[in-house]
Enzyme design. Structure first.
Site, PDB file in Angstrom:
ATOM      1  N   ARG A 149      15.815  25.661  36.329  1.00  0.00           N
ATOM      2  CA  ARG A 149      15.853  27.117  36.525  1.00  0.00           C
ATOM      3  C   ARG A 149      14.530  27.759  36.111  1.00  0.00           C
ATOM      4  O   ARG A 149      14.101  28.749  36.702  1.00  0.00           O
ATOM      5  CB  ARG A 149      17.014  27.725  35.726  1.00  0.00           C
ATOM      6  CG  ARG A 149      17.103  29.227  35.902  1.00  0.00           C
ATOM      7  CD  ARG A 149      18.390  29.816  35.344  1.00  0.00           C
ATOM      8  NE  ARG A 149      18.447  29.763  33.886  1.00  0.00           N
ATOM      9  CZ  ARG A 149      19.478  30.202  33.180  1.00  0.00           C
ATOM     10  NH1 ARG A 149      20.544  30.693  33.781  1.00  0.00           N
ATOM     11  NH2 ARG A 149      19.468  30.123  31.864  1.00  0.00           N
ATOM     12  N   ARG A 208      12.068  32.680  32.800  1.00  0.00           N
ATOM     13  CA  ARG A 208      12.673  32.885  31.476  1.00  0.00           C
ATOM     14  C   ARG A 208      12.015  31.992  30.443  1.00  0.00           C
ATOM     15  O   ARG A 208      12.026  30.774  30.561  1.00  0.00           O
ATOM     16  CB  ARG A 208      14.185  32.611  31.536  1.00  0.00           C
ATOM     17  CG  ARG A 208      14.963  33.786  32.068  1.00  0.00           C
ATOM     18  CD  ARG A 208      16.438  33.493  32.166  1.00  0.00           C
ATOM     19  NE  ARG A 208      17.049  33.067  30.909  1.00  0.00           N
ATOM     20  CZ  ARG A 208      18.357  32.957  30.742  1.00  0.00           C
ATOM     21  NH1 ARG A 208      19.184  33.237  31.733  1.00  0.00           N
ATOM     22  NH2 ARG A 208      18.849  32.559  29.580  1.00  0.00           N
ATOM     23  N   ARG A 234      18.947  25.805  21.486  1.00  0.00           N
ATOM     24  CA  ARG A 234      20.047  26.651  21.970  1.00  0.00           C
ATOM     25  C   ARG A 234      21.349  25.858  21.968  1.00  0.00           C
ATOM     26  O   ARG A 234      22.410  26.392  21.624  1.00  0.00           O
ATOM     27  CB  ARG A 234      19.742  27.161  23.392  1.00  0.00           C
ATOM     28  CG  ARG A 234      18.645  28.198  23.416  1.00  0.00           C
ATOM     29  CD  ARG A 234      18.102  28.432  24.805  1.00  0.00           C
ATOM     30  NE  ARG A 234      19.055  29.051  25.708  1.00  0.00           N
ATOM     31  CZ  ARG A 234      18.855  29.184  27.026  1.00  0.00           C
ATOM     32  NH1 ARG A 234      17.731  28.758  27.566  1.00  0.00           N
ATOM     33  NH2 ARG A 234      19.755  29.754  27.771  1.00  0.00           N
TER      34      ARG A 234
HETATM   35  P1  B4P Z   1      23.925  29.940  34.457  1.00  0.00           P
HETATM   36  O1  B4P Z   1      25.167  30.242  35.233  1.00  0.00           O
HETATM   37  O2  B4P Z   1      22.821  30.920  34.582  1.00  0.00           O
HETATM   38  O3  B4P Z   1      24.185  29.676  32.955  1.00  0.00           O
HETATM   39  P2  B4P Z   1      24.725  30.522  31.735  1.00  0.00           P
HETATM   40  O4  B4P Z   1      25.773  29.639  31.149  1.00  0.00           O
HETATM   41  O5  B4P Z   1      25.150  31.892  32.168  1.00  0.00           O
HETATM   42  O6  B4P Z   1      23.411  30.679  30.885  1.00  0.00           O
HETATM   43  P3  B4P Z   1      22.738  31.123  29.515  1.00  0.00           P
HETATM   44  O7  B4P Z   1      23.517  30.640  28.349  1.00  0.00           O
HETATM   45  O8  B4P Z   1      21.325  30.669  29.686  1.00  0.00           O
HETATM   46  O9  B4P Z   1      22.616  32.622  29.430  1.00  0.00           O
HETATM   47  P4  B4P Z   1      22.762  33.929  28.577  1.00  0.00           P
HETATM   48  O10 B4P Z   1      22.061  34.861  29.453  1.00  0.00           O
HETATM   49  O11 B4P Z   1      24.198  34.184  28.266  1.00  0.00           O
HETATM   50  O12 B4P Z   1      23.452  28.515  34.955  1.00  0.00           O
HETATM   51  C1  B4P Z   1      22.281  27.889  34.466  1.00  0.00           C
HETATM   52  C2  B4P Z   1      21.568  27.118  35.577  1.00  0.00           C
HETATM   53  O13 B4P Z   1      22.390  26.081  36.070  1.00  0.00           O
HETATM   54  C3  B4P Z   1      21.209  27.990  36.793  1.00  0.00           C
HETATM   55  O14 B4P Z   1      19.940  27.645  37.233  1.00  0.00           O
HETATM   56  C4  B4P Z   1      22.260  27.629  37.815  1.00  0.00           C
HETATM   57  O15 B4P Z   1      21.789  27.773  39.138  1.00  0.00           O
HETATM   58  C5  B4P Z   1      22.538  26.182  37.485  1.00  0.00           C
HETATM   59  N1  B4P Z   1      23.899  25.789  37.800  1.00  0.00           N
HETATM   60  C6  B4P Z   1      25.015  26.548  37.630  1.00  0.00           C
HETATM   61  N2  B4P Z   1      26.113  25.845  38.028  1.00  0.00           N
HETATM   62  C7  B4P Z   1      25.652  24.607  38.429  1.00  0.00           C
HETATM   63  C8  B4P Z   1      26.292  23.426  38.935  1.00  0.00           C
HETATM   64  N3  B4P Z   1      27.610  23.370  39.136  1.00  0.00           N
HETATM   65  N4  B4P Z   1      25.533  22.344  39.198  1.00  0.00           N
HETATM   66  C9  B4P Z   1      24.180  22.389  39.023  1.00  0.00           C
HETATM   67  N5  B4P Z   1      23.508  23.490  38.564  1.00  0.00           N
HETATM   68  C10 B4P Z   1      24.241  24.574  38.273  1.00  0.00           C
HETATM   69  O16 B4P Z   1      22.013  33.808  27.161  1.00  0.00           O
HETATM   70  C11 B4P Z   1      20.618  33.845  26.956  1.00  0.00           C
HETATM   71  C12 B4P Z   1      20.264  34.195  25.505  1.00  0.00           C
HETATM   72  O17 B4P Z   1      20.639  35.579  25.208  1.00  0.00           O
HETATM   73  C13 B4P Z   1      20.961  33.414  24.392  1.00  0.00           C
HETATM   74  O18 B4P Z   1      20.315  32.184  24.112  1.00  0.00           O
HETATM   75  C14 B4P Z   1      20.850  34.406  23.188  1.00  0.00           C
HETATM   76  O19 B4P Z   1      19.585  34.380  22.578  1.00  0.00           O
HETATM   77  C15 B4P Z   1      21.032  35.767  23.837  1.00  0.00           C
HETATM   78  N6  B4P Z   1      22.434  36.212  23.802  1.00  0.00           N
HETATM   79  C16 B4P Z   1      23.237  36.405  24.899  1.00  0.00           C
HETATM   80  N7  B4P Z   1      24.485  36.772  24.510  1.00  0.00           N
HETATM   81  C17 B4P Z   1      24.483  36.800  23.136  1.00  0.00           C
HETATM   82  C18 B4P Z   1      25.492  37.058  22.158  1.00  0.00           C
HETATM   83  N8  B4P Z   1      26.749  37.340  22.517  1.00  0.00           N
HETATM   84  N9  B4P Z   1      25.156  36.991  20.845  1.00  0.00           N
HETATM   85  C19 B4P Z   1      23.905  36.709  20.489  1.00  0.00           C
HETATM   86  N10 B4P Z   1      22.908  36.409  21.360  1.00  0.00           N
HETATM   87  C20 B4P Z   1      23.183  36.447  22.681  1.00  0.00           C
END
Ligand code: B4P
Length: 193
Positions: A128, A134, A146
């Site tokens: 990604r 990012r 993480r």
């Molecule tokens: P995504 O779908 O983007 O993954 P995510 O689980 O939502 O991601 P993440 O944990 O990074 O995000 P967040 O913004 O919450 O998929 C990831 C990748 O995989 C993509 O490229 C996608 O295309 C690919 N993919 C998806 N499904 C697939 C499949 N079946 N097969 C192959 N590839 C696949 O968090 C970011 C940061 O924000 C955290 O680290 C933290 O610092 C902060 N944060 C957010 N919420 C917080 C909270 N509640 N408390 C404290 N900090 C927080």
């Protein structure tokens, strides 16, 4: 009202699946990660504070995250339900959410836990990073941090909801459509009860 939590390690596909689930169940999508990224893009004080934690792969402090979440929920009085994506990530966040929902006589219907291995996550996030820009995806050490933070601080949230029989594990490997069908199967089973 249907309130769902999409749960799982970073990069497990929460954001990807949330977009599809929102459409199917007509829910309001709240992604704390997306909210922080929009604050960063607008260069707000909150965004700058959050960026310092996110760039290291650490969680943003609970008081900041919970306050932001509350404001977002209050902005949607018309909601027929919420899908929480990336929240709660700590036990205090889960307790705050439970109280907020109970105050309006609501509760979490189900916590859907996407199971994906650390190696698959590293591969997905490095991939990604090529297009997302990012900074938290671009470095393998930060991605592994993480994942460690997830094991230490976030995984206990699933146990919190398992105690009240609300946690449902879902295999997070396979095609996006196959995983979506598994999630729908779990949700529809819960809603039929
Ligand atoms: P995504 O779908 O983007 O993954 P995510 O689980 O939502 O991601 P993440 O944990 O990074 O995000 P967040 O913004 O919450 O998929 C990831 C990748 O995989 C993509 O490229 C996608 O295309 C690919 N993919 C998806 N499904 C697939 C499949 N079946 N097969 C192959 N590839 C696949 O968090 C970011 C940061 O924000 C955290 O680290 C933290 O610092 C902060 N944060 C957010 N919420 C917080 C909270 N509640 N408390 C404290 N900090 C927080």
């Amino acid at each position: 009202m249907i309130n769902l939590i999409l749960f799982g390690p970073p990069g497990s596909g929460k954001g990807t699946q949330a977009v599809k689930l929102v459409e199917k169940y007509n829910l309001v999508h709240i992604s704390t990660g997306d909210l922080f990224r929009s604050q960063i893009a607008e260069k707000t004080d909150m965004g700058m504070k959050a960026k310092a934690f996110m760039d290291k792969g650490e969680l943003v402090p609970d008081e900041v995250t919970i306050g932001m979440l509350k404001n977002k929920m209050l902005a949607h009085p018309e909601a027929e339900g919420f899908i929480f994506d990336g929240f709660p990530r700590t036990i205090p966040q889960a307790e705050a959410l439970d109280i907020m929902l109970a105050d309006s006589k609501e509760e979490i219907a189900a916590v859907l836990e996407l199971e994906v291995s650390e190696e698959e996550i590293v591969e997905r996030l490095l991939n990604r990073a090529k297009t997302s820009g990012r900074s938290d995806d671009a470095n393998e050490d930060i991605i592994r941090n993480r994942f460690q933070v997830y094991l230490e601080k976030t995984a206990p949230v699933a146990k919190h909801y398992a105690k009240v029989d609300k946690a449902h594990k879902v295999n997070g490997l396979g095609s996006i459509d196959d995983i979506f069908e598994r999630l729908v199967g779990s949700i529809d089973t819960v809603l039929a009860c």
